[in-house]
Design a protein around this motif. Structure first.
Motif, mmCIF file in Angstrom:
data_model
loop_
_atom_site.group_PDB
_atom_site.id
_atom_site.type_symbol
_atom_site.label_atom_id
_atom_site.label_comp_id
_atom_site.label_asym_id
_atom_site.label_seq_id
_atom_site.Cartn_x
_atom_site.Cartn_y
_atom_site.Cartn_z
ATOM 1 N N ALA A 37 -2.217 -1.271 -8.572
ATOM 2 C CA ALA A 37 -2.003 -2.368 -9.504
ATOM 3 C C ALA A 37 -2.166 -3.654 -8.788
ATOM 4 O O ALA A 37 -2.791 -4.413 -9.199
ATOM 5 C CB ALA A 37 -0.927 -2.263 -10.456
ATOM 6 N N ASP A 38 -1.606 -3.837 -7.818
ATOM 7 C CA ASP A 38 -1.490 -5.252 -6.982
ATOM 8 C C ASP A 38 -2.981 -5.323 -6.358
ATOM 9 O O ASP A 38 -3.734 -6.307 -6.600
ATOM 10 C CB ASP A 38 -0.522 -5.221 -5.877
ATOM 11 C CG ASP A 38 0.797 -5.200 -6.367
ATOM 12 O OD1 ASP A 38 0.959 -5.548 -7.532
ATOM 13 O OD2 ASP A 38 1.552 -4.791 -5.631
ATOM 14 N N ALA A 39 -3.457 -4.135 -5.838
ATOM 15 C CA ALA A 39 -5.072 -4.293 -5.445
ATOM 16 C C ALA A 39 -5.954 -4.728 -6.193
ATOM 17 O O ALA A 39 -6.712 -5.412 -6.203
ATOM 18 C CB ALA A 39 -5.456 -3.124 -4.465
ATOM 19 N N ALA A 83 -5.276 -6.313 -9.138
ATOM 20 C CA ALA A 83 -5.076 -7.505 -9.677
ATOM 21 C C ALA A 83 -6.085 -8.766 -8.593
ATOM 22 O O ALA A 83 -6.387 -9.560 -8.899
ATOM 23 C CB ALA A 83 -3.730 -7.907 -9.742
ATOM 24 N N LEU A 84 -5.764 -8.221 -7.355
ATOM 25 C CA LEU A 84 -6.357 -8.910 -6.327
ATOM 26 C C LEU A 84 -7.824 -9.028 -6.552
ATOM 27 O O LEU A 84 -8.679 -10.123 -6.542
ATOM 28 C CB LEU A 84 -6.035 -8.507 -5.018
ATOM 29 C CG LEU A 84 -6.720 -8.984 -3.549
ATOM 30 C CD1 LEU A 84 -6.665 -10.873 -3.534
ATOM 31 C CD2 LEU A 84 -6.377 -8.598 -2.379
ATOM 32 N N ALA A 96 -11.120 -6.453 -1.555
ATOM 33 C CA ALA A 96 -9.633 -6.107 -2.123
ATOM 34 C C ALA A 96 -9.128 -4.850 -1.124
ATOM 35 O O ALA A 96 -8.229 -4.814 -0.570
ATOM 36 C CB ALA A 96 -9.627 -5.794 -3.361
ATOM 37 N N LYS A 127 -9.748 -8.474 -9.327
ATOM 38 C CA LYS A 127 -9.786 -9.321 -10.456
ATOM 39 C C LYS A 127 -9.930 -10.542 -10.341
ATOM 40 O O LYS A 127 -10.790 -11.413 -10.613
ATOM 41 C CB LYS A 127 -8.899 -8.929 -11.633
ATOM 42 C CG LYS A 127 -9.015 -9.272 -13.227
ATOM 43 C CD LYS A 127 -8.037 -8.973 -13.937
ATOM 44 C CE LYS A 127 -8.516 -9.180 -15.476
ATOM 45 N NZ LYS A 127 -7.505 -8.660 -16.370
ATOM 46 N N ARG A 128 -8.955 -11.253 -9.425
ATOM 47 C CA ARG A 128 -8.842 -12.638 -9.082
ATOM 48 C C ARG A 128 -10.223 -12.952 -8.165
ATOM 49 O O ARG A 128 -10.916 -14.137 -8.639
ATOM 50 C CB ARG A 128 -7.623 -13.002 -8.178
ATOM 51 C CG ARG A 128 -6.529 -13.015 -8.830
ATOM 52 C CD ARG A 128 -5.203 -13.690 -8.543
ATOM 53 N NE ARG A 128 -5.168 -12.859 -6.989
ATOM 54 C CZ ARG A 128 -4.096 -11.963 -6.864
ATOM 55 N NH1 ARG A 128 -3.549 -11.644 -7.903
ATOM 56 N NH2 ARG A 128 -3.638 -11.638 -5.670
ATOM 57 N N THR A 169 1.148 -1.893 -0.530
ATOM 58 C CA THR A 169 0.516 -2.583 -1.658
ATOM 59 C C THR A 169 0.132 -1.615 -2.459
ATOM 60 O O THR A 169 -0.571 -0.592 -2.559
ATOM 61 C CB THR A 169 -0.489 -3.386 -1.238
ATOM 62 O OG1 THR A 169 -0.259 -4.403 -0.427
ATOM 63 C CG2 THR A 169 -1.234 -4.166 -2.587
ATOM 64 N N SER A 170 0.677 -1.775 -3.831
ATOM 65 C CA SER A 170 0.418 -0.697 -5.076
ATOM 66 C C SER A 170 -1.102 -0.878 -5.675
ATOM 67 O O SER A 170 -1.792 -2.033 -5.278
ATOM 68 C CB SER A 170 1.290 -0.906 -6.392
ATOM 69 O OG SER A 170 0.974 -2.148 -6.725
ATOM 70 N N THR A 224 -6.161 -4.633 1.490
ATOM 71 C CA THR A 224 -4.890 -4.016 1.036
ATOM 72 C C THR A 224 -4.773 -2.505 1.916
ATOM 73 O O THR A 224 -3.814 -1.951 1.952
ATOM 74 C CB THR A 224 -4.927 -3.809 -0.454
ATOM 75 O OG1 THR A 224 -5.960 -2.815 -0.840
ATOM 76 C CG2 THR A 224 -4.837 -5.117 -1.166
#
Length: 280
Positions: free
Chosen positions: A235-237, A239-240, A258, A242-243, A232-233, A262
């Motif tokens: 940026a993906d982490a 974004a997670l 997160a 943030k959600r 997992t990048s 990840t």
């Protein structure tokens, strides 16, 4: 009463590999549907059998299939053969089997030679779980898309390839899977010049830069290891996290959860959240 479609495997090289049951089935069938009637006629001559032959292959299956079905529905029995190996495996016989199933015509498979399984058994790669991919699409987007989907496939993969396409295929496999992925190249199985090469993809590409491919190939490629799995990048982490924050968690708690999910550093995720936060 409808007849039966028999799927009869033929030798992939050594004529001695045809089974007694396969010969019996060919002898008892009312007619034989063949991928190439010339190739099948040579086999029948070797077996000293005389049977009516009809043509059934990729380019005439839409017309020939219904004609064969009509004869089966009329009570005749048909032995389906391909040039070498098991019918209906990476072969238009698949469509004839489906047509028979749709019309309640019995289909009986006779066990016998199969290049994919023969190659897998001698590959020295894991055999407990595997997937058969047959011939890859020709060059282009379709091939790249398929190989991208297979990049994280954990099972051993089986491909067929013709000699004139082998170098391009090895280059595509190396591009998709990397140069260190193990591969077994099984050439001319059961024939006089049978050869098994156990290399990496990088070594295979280099080998065939110096040696011309000859004969038909089965390629056995080891599946992906955990190291091959894309992580997992950051940026993906972020974004997670943030959600999670939008769901009601505080930034630090969102970053912590997160990180747990990840495997990335909590501080880096938290810093990413702060960087994305709107200025007051």
């Amino acid at each position: 009463m409808a007849g039966t479609l028999y799927l009869v495997p033929t030798p992939i090289g050594n004529l001695g590999d045809i089974s007694y049951r396969a010969v019996q089935t060919l002898a008892q069938a009312d007619f034989i549907a063949a991928e190439d009637t010339r190739v099948s006629l040579r086999l029948l001559n070797h077996l000293e059998l005389k049977k009516p032959l009809v043509s059934y292959h990729e380019h005439n299956k839409q017309e020939s299939g219904p004609r064969i079905l009509e004869r089966l529905l009329g009570g005749e029995s048909c032995a389906l053969v391909t040039d070498a190996g098991s019918p209906a495996i990476s072969d238009p016989g698949e469509d004839l089997v489906r047509l028979c199933a749709e019309h309640a015509v019995a289909v009986c498979a006779i066990p016998g030679p199969c290049a994919a399984i023969t190659a897998l058994s001698v590959s020295a790669l894991p055999t407990r779980r595997f997937c058969f991919e047959g011939f890859l699409p020709a060059k282009g987007k379709e091939r790249r898309t398929l190989l991208a989907a297979l990049k994280t496939e954990r099972r051993t993969m089986i491909f067929y390839e013709a000699p004139h396409r082998l170098q391009d295929t090895l280059a595509s496999l190396m591009e998709a899977f990397g140069p260190d992925r193990p591969i077994s190249l099984c050439r001319e199985l059961t024939k006089l010049h049978e050869q098994i090469l156990r290399l990496t993809l990088g070594e295979a590409v280099a080998f065939y830069e110096q040696n011309d491919p000859r004969g038909e190939y089965v390629l056995i490629v080891q599946g992906a290891s955990e190291q091959d799995e894309p992580g997992t990048s950051l940026a993906d982490a972020v974004a997670l996290a943030k959600r999670l924050e939008q769901a009601g968690l505080r930034k630090k708690e969102a970053a912590r959860q997160a990180a747990e999910q990840t495997g990335l550093a909590k501080n880096a995720i938290y810093a990413g959240l702060l960087a994305e936060a709107p200025e007051p």
